[in-house]
Design a protein around this motif. Sequence first.
Motif: not given
Length: 216
Positions: A188-193
């Motif tokens: 649910k948090s950003p995981q990057g590219q």
Amino acid sequence: MFKLKKIVIIMGLCTMTALTGCSKDMANRDVYEESGNTINVNNKRHELYNEGASRGVRNVSNNYGFVRHQKSPLMNDNKTNNHYAALDREQVANIISKYSTNIPNVNDVATLVTDQEVLIAYDTDSKDRNMTADQVKKTAMSVVPRFYHVYVTDNKVLMRDVENLANLDSTSRNSRNLVTGLVAQMKKSPQGQRMNPSEDENGLTQDDYNKSRPNR
């Protein structure tokens, strides 16, 4: 008297020859692994990875490291994968956490390394959450074997959940379900590219997704 000196000299030469042969045999055992498919030309003492070792041992880190592995010539021989079991997961988690705290705006890092995932929860005051997530994730990817999947979160609440899973291992009952549940929360948090066109943000390929789906 001359004969006695001659006997002493001969005995000395024999002793030197025996010692030379013994040292060569010991050297070979140091170079070749028991499996016969690995060549390691550096000292293999476990203390080399022990932070509490003496200064003299730690100075060995100035040396280059070289290891050569050869794939088994037997088809479908999985014995060559046994070396993954020797991975010191706690030491790997230690390295990832240390490296990640060197990233700007990352202040506290909790890392768990399982048999196939790396879970990282961290505290950050970064203005660009996705960029920081990408940096933390790629730091971990640079440390673990490439088949690992890395999940990150900047939700500080989940740091305790990551820590609680440290009491489990891959043989613990229900451990896989607990890890999967925490991964769902972390995503649910950003995981990057994306890692690359064939791998998603966490390093999973289409084959990984297909394996995770139940057979119909």
